[in-house]
Design a protein around this motif. Structure first.
Motif: not given
Length: 300
Positions: A103-104, A111-115, A134-138, A215-219
């Motif tokens: 999906w990356l 914007q990945v770390k804010n996803m 690695h991605l620091d994601m929630q 999913l979000t709109d772009q998920g």
């Protein structure tokens, strides 16, 4: 060494040499089985479950085995349910799990770390650790078997819950239907198999519709489809019905038989050159073989 040299070499071996070699192989296998059983008994009896942990009889016994630099997770059978490279515990080394990060290719790296990433099914926590470390994601995980969570925390370097990591004990099907997750997940990774690994544990059209709603709109949802009964075509059709034919992409099967399907909340169309540039950017930033993905990925 060509074929004739190999034949000459093997013909020079005596019957005693061959017999000794076979005996050594059999002995090594028997020793490995004994050690694995001792390890399983030692682990399963090592601690008394807390009051919040269901009776262990409800679940297959969760064990692990080590082989060199690798650690393998098992659910009551010798089948491998997940693994970790001990020297690199936060990397993903299995090909099919690496592909579940594809999906990356379709998101802005900055914007990945804010996803928000969510895994339905913990396995050996490879995806969870990668997204968090690695991605620091929630990162949120839903796992049904409490022993899997406990084993991953003890032996597979799964961190404790924190502000950016939430491992939830629960049913993935029920979680997918909860309104609290609707429109909240950017990357949904679904890998739901029991100890038999015959087909996905949850594989209904309703479930995939609920996944789409999460999913979000772009998920994007990535799902591992693997089964001894060749259930892939039926599973793929359910996903297409839930997401739409033009919103579903798929990889070619791995050599182990895993097929990763990607499904988008909003259909995507990208030029191959753009995907190649994105893959190179991913590979330069994180330990993922992203450029190889393009050779095996296409609209389903």
């Amino acid at each position: 060494m060509d074929k004739f040299n190999i034949l000459d070499f093997t013909s020079s071996l005596s019957i005693i040499d061959i017999a000794l070699a076979l005996f050594a192989c059999i002995l090594a296998a028997l020793v490995g089985m004994v050690m694995a059983r001792k390890q399983a008994r030692a682990y399963s009896n090592s601690d008394t479950p807390s009051p919040s942990t269901p009776n262990n009889d409800q679940w297959p016994v969760v064990t692990f085995t080590n082989f060199g630099d690798m650690r393998f997770l098992h659910l009551g059978t010798p089948a491998v349910q997940g693994s970790m490279k001990i020297s690199k515990p936060f990397d993903i080394h299995l090909e099919y799990l690496q592909r579940m990060m594809a999906w990356l290719l379709f998101t802005k790296i900055c914007q990945v770390k804010n996803m928000h990433a969510m895994q339905l099914g913990l396995g050996a926590a490879s995806l969870t650790k990668f997204c968090r470390h690695h991605l620091d994601m929630q990162t949120t995980v839903v796992e049904l078997n409490p022993q899997v969570i406990d084993t991953c925390r003890r032996w597979f370097k799964l961190p404790e819950n924190s502000a950016k990591l939430n491992v939830v004990l629960g049913d993935a099907g029920e979680a997918a239907a909860q309104t609290q997750w609707q429109g909240k997940v950017d990357a949904l990774q679904v890998d739901l198999y029991d100890q038999e690994a015959a087909q996905p544990a949850i594989d209904s059209e309703e479930f995939y519709r609920n996944c789409r709603s999460m999913l979000t709109d772009q998920g994007c949802m990535t799902v591992n489809l693997f089964g001894h009964d060749m259930s892939y075509p039926a599973s793929l059709q359910k996903i297409k019905t839930a997401f739409g034919d033009d919103a579903v992409w798929a990889f070619k099967p791995t050599t182990a038989g895993n097929t990763i399907v990607m499904a988008f909340r909003t259909p995507r169309t990208f030029e191959r050159d753009m995907l190649q540039q994105q893959a190179q950017a991913i590979q330069g930033r994180w330990p993922l073989p992203a450029t190889k993905w393009l050779k095996a990925l296409a609209p389903a």
